[in-house]
Structures are given as structure tokens and as C-alpha cells.
Design a protein around this motif. Structure first.
Motif, PDB file in Angstrom:
ATOM      1  N   ILE A 167      -7.575 -14.623  -3.036  1.00  0.00           N
ATOM      2  CA  ILE A 167      -7.173 -14.158  -4.366  1.00  0.00           C
ATOM      3  C   ILE A 167      -7.583 -15.230  -5.354  1.00  0.00           C
ATOM      4  CG2 ILE A 167      -5.243 -13.505  -5.869  1.00  0.00           C
ATOM      5  CD1 ILE A 167      -3.672 -12.791  -3.350  1.00  0.00           C
ATOM      6  N   LEU A 168      -8.340 -14.833  -6.367  1.00  0.00           N
ATOM      7  CA  LEU A 168      -8.668 -15.815  -7.389  1.00  0.00           C
ATOM      8  C   LEU A 168      -8.373 -15.283  -8.771  1.00  0.00           C
ATOM      9  CD1 LEU A 168     -11.567 -14.885  -8.758  1.00  0.00           C
ATOM     10  CD2 LEU A 168     -12.528 -15.962  -6.764  1.00  0.00           C
ATOM     11  N   CYS A 219     -15.600  -9.842  -5.672  1.00  0.00           N
ATOM     12  CA  CYS A 219     -14.332  -9.208  -5.294  1.00  0.00           C
ATOM     13  C   CYS A 219     -14.448  -7.726  -5.003  1.00  0.00           C
ATOM     14  CB  CYS A 219     -13.293  -9.455  -6.375  1.00  0.00           C
ATOM     15  SG  CYS A 219     -12.979 -11.222  -6.549  1.00  0.00           S
ATOM     16  N   ARG A 220     -13.643  -7.288  -4.058  1.00  0.00           N
ATOM     17  CA  ARG A 220     -13.582  -5.883  -3.680  1.00  0.00           C
ATOM     18  C   ARG A 220     -12.583  -5.162  -4.586  1.00  0.00           C
ATOM     19  NH1 ARG A 220     -12.379  -6.944   1.768  1.00  0.00           N
ATOM     20  NH2 ARG A 220     -14.338  -8.073   1.677  1.00  0.00           N
ATOM     21  N   ASP A 247      -0.319  -5.378  -4.926  1.00  0.00           N
ATOM     22  CA  ASP A 247      -0.490  -5.439  -3.475  1.00  0.00           C
ATOM     23  C   ASP A 247      -1.897  -5.897  -3.170  1.00  0.00           C
ATOM     24  OD1 ASP A 247       1.821  -4.583  -1.929  1.00  0.00           O
ATOM     25  OD2 ASP A 247       1.631  -2.704  -3.062  1.00  0.00           O
ATOM     26  N   VAL A 248      -2.027  -6.867  -2.296  1.00  0.00           N
ATOM     27  CA  VAL A 248      -3.347  -7.325  -1.864  1.00  0.00           C
ATOM     28  C   VAL A 248      -3.420  -7.156  -0.352  1.00  0.00           C
ATOM     29  CG1 VAL A 248      -4.949  -9.255  -1.768  1.00  0.00           C
ATOM     30  CG2 VAL A 248      -3.458  -8.991  -3.760  1.00  0.00           C
ATOM     31  N   PRO A 249      -4.303  -6.235   0.122  1.00  0.00           N
ATOM     32  CA  PRO A 249      -4.389  -6.029   1.568  1.00  0.00           C
ATOM     33  C   PRO A 249      -4.983  -7.231   2.294  1.00  0.00           C
ATOM     34  CG  PRO A 249      -5.904  -4.534   0.386  1.00  0.00           C
ATOM     35  CD  PRO A 249      -5.201  -5.356  -0.652  1.00  0.00           C
ATOM     36  N   GLU A 250      -4.621  -7.352   3.565  1.00  0.00           N
ATOM     37  CA  GLU A 250      -5.165  -8.456   4.357  1.00  0.00           C
ATOM     38  C   GLU A 250      -6.678  -8.307   4.472  1.00  0.00           C
ATOM     39  OE1 GLU A 250      -3.281  -9.344   8.125  1.00  0.00           O
ATOM     40  OE2 GLU A 250      -4.353 -11.248   8.115  1.00  0.00           O
ATOM     41  N   GLY A 251      -7.383  -9.436   4.336  1.00  0.00           N
ATOM     42  CA  GLY A 251      -8.844  -9.454   4.452  1.00  0.00           C
ATOM     43  C   GLY A 251      -9.549  -9.220   3.127  1.00  0.00           C
ATOM     44  N   ASP A 252      -8.779  -8.891   2.099  1.00  0.00           N
ATOM     45  CA  ASP A 252      -9.384  -8.560   0.804  1.00  0.00           C
ATOM     46  C   ASP A 252      -9.925  -9.805   0.100  1.00  0.00           C
ATOM     47  OD1 ASP A 252     -10.150  -6.884  -1.204  1.00  0.00           O
ATOM     48  OD2 ASP A 252      -8.149  -6.508  -2.008  1.00  0.00           O
ATOM     49  N   PHE A 253     -10.838  -9.544  -0.828  1.00  0.00           N
ATOM     50  CA  PHE A 253     -11.274 -10.569  -1.784  1.00  0.00           C
ATOM     51  C   PHE A 253     -10.875  -9.996  -3.131  1.00  0.00           C
ATOM     52  CE2 PHE A 253     -14.580 -14.138  -1.817  1.00  0.00           C
ATOM     53  CZ  PHE A 253     -14.027 -14.694  -2.958  1.00  0.00           C
TER      54      PHE A 253
END
Ligand code: ADP
Ligand code: ADP
Length: 227
Positions: free
Chosen positions: A190-191, A203-204, A26-32
């Protein structure tokens, strides 16, 4: 609603090789977000499925709640993708490559033109705008792919090894650019990378993948405390 939700993703290639063994992410919106792992771990396969470049064997993928099996054409508008391989027309000019992409997304020219100029300037490509892409250096081609991926203001930017083969000075300036896009435009990023240093700097949150399985999924801060 997360920017990206992956459940039970499996990929078996035609030769029988199981590249992904049922991963959840899961990747939350606004995340790096970084997907970190050694060569062959399954990073490109994972991103390839999200971008619909690779057909999955099983599992569910949602982009901002949109099931990519049901409505990829809608999910696609939210996605900006920078694959590893250069895949633009080598004879087309730099600015035209970005503008062609804008047309592909149905962006009004009045909106696309200033945005293309802004992106090319920020990425140090404005002086090259009338140059055929084949004459660009590798680092310039990579930055052109980033400009092209961002022209339609995607909410989710996906980069596969964005700084592979790029020297340290250019890498730093690309990092600054990506941070700014994440902060100022609110773009979820996302990288994939195999440099821990890159994930650490940007990245967070991070997932570590190995042999087609997620072996860690945590915040960068917590991960660094464990090391
Ligand atoms: P990376 O690890 O940098 O993503 P790879 O060497 O794994 O690069 O893959 C490069 C390209 O070759 C990709 O397009 C991938 O799909 C393809 N590829 C990799 N391994 C195989 C394989 N065993 N059989 C067929 N194609 C492969
Ligand atoms: P990463 O991006 O982490 O380097 P990939 O997702 O490119 O890893 O590849 C994961 C595994 O799947 C590797 O072992 C690679 O060789 C294999 N693979 C990739 N593409 C193909 C393909 N088209 N056919 C068979 N195996 C592949």
C-alpha cells in the motif's frame, strides 16, 4: 481475509481538526494498492493509524484479521513501514541499521544476514553498507528505509510517498523493485502518492481521498476508463 480492513475510521486532531471523516477501506492480500490524494487529504493520517503512529478517534482497523486495538504487538510482525521522515540513527552504518531492525523482530542472524545483503544489493546500497547513514543522499536514505522495512519479510508493506523528491530515473528503478517484491514475495503493498502516474504504473486498485473522505475506490483499470 483482507490484508487491511478499515471501518468507520475517524481522526480528530487535538486542535479540533477532523482529518478523517469515517473512512472504509479494504485491501485484499497480494494487492498493490494506492491511496491517492492532494496534500492534506488525510493519506498520512490513515497510514499513521494503521502503523499505530497516530491514535485514531473512532473506527476499527484490522491487519490480516488482527484488530490493532487488541493485539498491535502481533499485527506489527506483519507490517513493514516506510514513513515519510527519515527516522534512523544518523551515525549508525547502513548494514547495521537493517540488522538492528532484524534483531528487533527476533530474526535469527543466520537468516537476517543474507536477506540484508540481498536487499541492500537490490536497492543499490551494498557498496554503502559500512557508511554512516547521515552521509547518504536523500534517495539512498529512502531506499535504506525500504530495506529496513522489508528485512523481517512483512506480509504488508506500507509506504508513505516513497518516491517524493526522487528523480525520474531512480523512481523507475524503485518502481521495478517494488513490483518484484509484490510479485515474488507476494507482499501486499500500500502506498500513498500524489502522482497519478505512479499509481497508474504500479497499482491494481486505488482509493482517492480528499478532505478526509474516500471519494473513489476502484480498480486502476476502471478508473482509467473513466478519465
Ligand atoms: P504531508 O502532507 O506531506 O503528509 P504535512 O505537512 O501534512 O505533510 O505534515 C507534516 C508533519 O506535520 C506531520 O508529522 C503532521 O502530523 C504535522 N502537521 C501537519 N499539519 C499540522 C497541523 N495543522 N498542526 C500540527 N501538526 C501538523
Ligand atoms: P496527506 O498525507 O494526505 O498530505 P495528512 O494526513 O498529513 O494529509 O494531513 C491531513 C490533514 O490533517 C491536513 O490538513 C493536516 O494539516 C492535518 N494534520 C496532520 N497532522 C496534524 C496534527 N498533528 N495536528 C493537527 N492537524 C494535523
Amino acid at each position: 481475509r483482507p490484508a487491511l480492513s478499515i471501518r468507520g475510521l475517524t481522526k480528530v486532531y487535538d486542535n479540533g481538526f477532523e482529518a478523517l471523516k469515517g473512512i472504509d477501506l479494504d485491501v485484499p492480500e497480494g494487492d498493490f494498492f494506492a491511496l491517492l490524494g492532494p496534500n492534506g487529504a488525510g493519506k498520512s493520517t490513515t497510514l499513521g493509524v494503521v502503523c499505530s503512529l497516530v491514535q485514531k478517534t473512532a473506527g476499527k482497523v484490522e491487519v490480516f484479521g488482527i484488530d490493532i486495538d487488541k493485539d498491535f504487538s502481533k499485527a506489527k510482525y506483519h507490517l513493514g513501514v516506510v514513513p515519510q521522515e527519515f527516522n534512523f540513527n544518523q551515525f549508525e552504518k547502513v548494514q547495521d541499521i537493517v540488522m538492528t531492525q532484524a534483531g528487533y523482530y527476533g530474526m535469527p542472524m543466520k537468516e537476517a544476514r543474507p536477506r540484508a545483503e540481498r536487499l541492500l544489493k537490490d536497492l543499490g546500497l551494498w557498496d554503502k553498507r559500512d557508511t554512516a547513514s547521515r552521509t547518504l543522499s536523500g534517495g539512498m536514505k529512502r531506499r535504506l528505509m525500504i530495506a529496513r522495512a522489508l528485512i523481517h519479510k512483512p506480509r504488508l508493506l506500507i509506504l508513505d510517498e516513497p518516491t517524493a523528491g526522487v528523480d525520474i530515473e531512480l523512481r523507475r528503478s524503485m518502481w521495478d523493485f517494488m513490483r518484484r517484491i509484490n510479485r515474488e514475495e507476494g507482499t501486499t503493498i500500500i502506498l500513498t502518492t500524489h502522482y497519478l502516474e505512479e499509481a497508474e504504473s504500479l497499482c491494481r486498485n486505488i482509493a482517492i481521498i480528499n478532505h478526509g473522505e474516500i471519494v473513489h475506490n476502484t480498480s486502476m483499470r476502471k478508473l482509467l476508463k473513466q478519465l
